[in-house]
Design an enzyme around this catalytic site. Structure first.
Site, PDB file in Angstrom:
ATOM      1  CG  ASN A  15     -10.815   6.386  48.812  1.00  0.00           C
ATOM      2  OD1 ASN A  15     -10.870   7.610  48.879  1.00  0.00           O
ATOM      3  ND2 ASN A  15     -11.154   5.725  47.720  1.00  0.00           N
ATOM      4  CG  MET A  92     -15.789  -3.582  45.441  1.00  0.00           C
ATOM      5  SD  MET A  92     -16.415  -1.912  45.054  1.00  0.00           S
ATOM      6  CE  MET A  92     -17.131  -2.210  43.434  1.00  0.00           C
ATOM      7  NE  ARG A  93     -20.125  -9.486  51.282  1.00  0.00           N
ATOM      8  CZ  ARG A  93     -20.657 -10.562  50.705  1.00  0.00           C
ATOM      9  NH1 ARG A  93     -20.017 -11.138  49.719  1.00  0.00           N
ATOM     10  NH2 ARG A  93     -21.796 -11.066  51.125  1.00  0.00           N
ATOM     11  CG  ASN A 109     -19.865   4.077  50.113  1.00  0.00           C
ATOM     12  OD1 ASN A 109     -18.778   3.489  50.078  1.00  0.00           O
ATOM     13  ND2 ASN A 109     -20.661   4.167  49.048  1.00  0.00           N
ATOM     14  CG  HIS A 111     -20.767   6.358  44.765  1.00  0.00           C
ATOM     15  ND1 HIS A 111     -20.815   5.009  44.514  1.00  0.00           N
ATOM     16  CD2 HIS A 111     -21.256   6.972  43.663  1.00  0.00           C
ATOM     17  CE1 HIS A 111     -21.315   4.812  43.300  1.00  0.00           C
ATOM     18  NE2 HIS A 111     -21.594   5.989  42.772  1.00  0.00           N
ATOM     19  CD  GLU A 145     -33.272   3.447  48.108  1.00  0.00           C
ATOM     20  OE1 GLU A 145     -33.333   3.901  46.964  1.00  0.00           O
ATOM     21  OE2 GLU A 145     -33.914   3.918  49.076  1.00  0.00           O
ATOM     22  CG  ASP A 147     -23.977   3.703  45.979  1.00  0.00           C
ATOM     23  OD1 ASP A 147     -23.257   3.506  46.971  1.00  0.00           O
ATOM     24  OD2 ASP A 147     -23.775   3.169  44.874  1.00  0.00           O
ATOM     25  CD  GLU A 176     -13.224   7.986  44.962  1.00  0.00           C
ATOM     26  OE1 GLU A 176     -13.130   7.073  45.786  1.00  0.00           O
ATOM     27  OE2 GLU A 176     -13.331   7.773  43.744  1.00  0.00           O
TER      28      GLU A 176
HETATM   29  C1  GRF Z   1     -13.023   4.143  44.889  1.00  0.00           C
HETATM   30  O1  GRF Z   1     -13.204   4.755  43.657  1.00  0.00           O
HETATM   31  C2  GRF Z   1     -14.307   4.193  45.706  1.00  0.00           C
HETATM   32  O2  GRF Z   1     -15.026   5.359  45.514  1.00  0.00           O
HETATM   33  C3  GRF Z   1     -15.058   3.024  45.119  1.00  0.00           C
HETATM   34  O3  GRF Z   1     -14.082   2.030  44.930  1.00  0.00           O
HETATM   35  C4  GRF Z   1     -12.806   2.650  44.744  1.00  0.00           C
HETATM   36  C5  GRF Z   1     -11.897   2.104  45.798  1.00  0.00           C
HETATM   37  O4  GRF Z   1     -10.579   2.484  45.629  1.00  0.00           O
HETATM   38  N1  GRF Z   1     -16.168   2.655  45.971  1.00  0.00           N
HETATM   39  P1  GRF Z   1      -9.535   2.228  46.788  1.00  0.00           P
HETATM   40  O5  GRF Z   1      -9.624   0.757  47.170  1.00  0.00           O
HETATM   41  O6  GRF Z   1      -9.856   3.115  47.936  1.00  0.00           O
HETATM   42  O7  GRF Z   1      -8.195   2.544  46.164  1.00  0.00           O
END
Ligand code: GRF
Length: 225
Positions: A15, A92-93, A109, A111, A145, A147, A176
């Protein structure tokens, strides 16, 4: 001066790469000036270096450090950079309220589910496991909160009979890579306003017919209102 964006990530960084490409191509009027990862070996750091992001930082958690203590250090880094917008791209935190409040309404974010369904760490896999027929992704404002902040853009696709959790997650990821940069561009244009828990988007054009969105079969995408 283009809008300055800080990106937080924990993994692969696809991303981030999609966003950097759009910034470089001029389709997103922003500049990623800082990338921070809590994982020393995260792919997103490598991608940031490859694209000459001015500040690239591995900020791993110290032994015995609490989440709140860690976020004090993270907040110092972010405040020193003072970005216009913070993007969580595979971070991821969970951000502590102190960080969220310091940048209130200026953290977004991406998601991999159609929120409010399947919040949490594995949105795409959870949608698959639950037998969802329509899946997708959501960009949203980050609040304390998980997501649950105001939703910005969503794109959806039909689950295919021959999908599995990985294949579905891959197809959602392609969405995404469009939805996140587009959200940043709408932000840069000042097209997004928040009223209570709802976002209003007033954009003069749309990426509905963007060449990247069309090859994803059965896609549903809407912008505006
Ligand atoms: C994506 O699917 C995002 O939506 C989720 O974690 C993944 C991250 O992928 N939160 P990347 O690191 O952007 O390739």
């Amino acid at each position: 001066m283009p809008m300055r964006v800080a990106v937080l990530g924990s993994g692969r960084g696809s991303n981030l790469e999609a966003l950097l490409r759009h910034c470089e191509a001029g389709t997103v009027a922003a500049r990623v000036t800082l990338v921070v990862s809590n994982k020393r070996s995260a792919g997103c750091l490598e991608i940031a270096r490859k694209h000459d992001v001015p500040a690239v930082l591995a900020l791993p958690k110290r032994k015995g450090e609490s989440a709140t203590e860690y976020d004090v250090r993270l907040l110092e880094v972010l405040q020193a950079e003072a970005p216009d917008l913070i993007v969580l791209a595979g971070y991821m935190r969970i951000l502590s309220p102190a960080v969220v409040h310091a940048f209130e309404g200026r953290i977004i974010n991406i998601h991999p589910s159609l929120l409010p369904a399947f919040a949490g760490a594995s949105g795409a896999a959870d949608a698959w496991a639950a037998g969802a027929r329509i899946a997708g992704c959501t960009s949203h404002i980050v609040t304390a909160e998980l997501d649950a902040g105001p939703m910005l853009l969503q794109a959806a696709l039909a689950v295919r009979p021959n999908d599995n959790a990985e294949a579905l997650a891959r197809r959602i990821l392609r969405l995404e890579h469009l939805v996140l940069p587009r959200t940043v561009q709408l932000w840069a244009e000042g097209a997004i306003t928040i009223e209570g828990n709802k976002a209003h988007i007033a954009a003069p054009d749309s990426w509905l017919h963007h060449p990247e969105i069309e090859p994803v079969a059965g896609v549903l995408y809407s912008e505006g209102f």
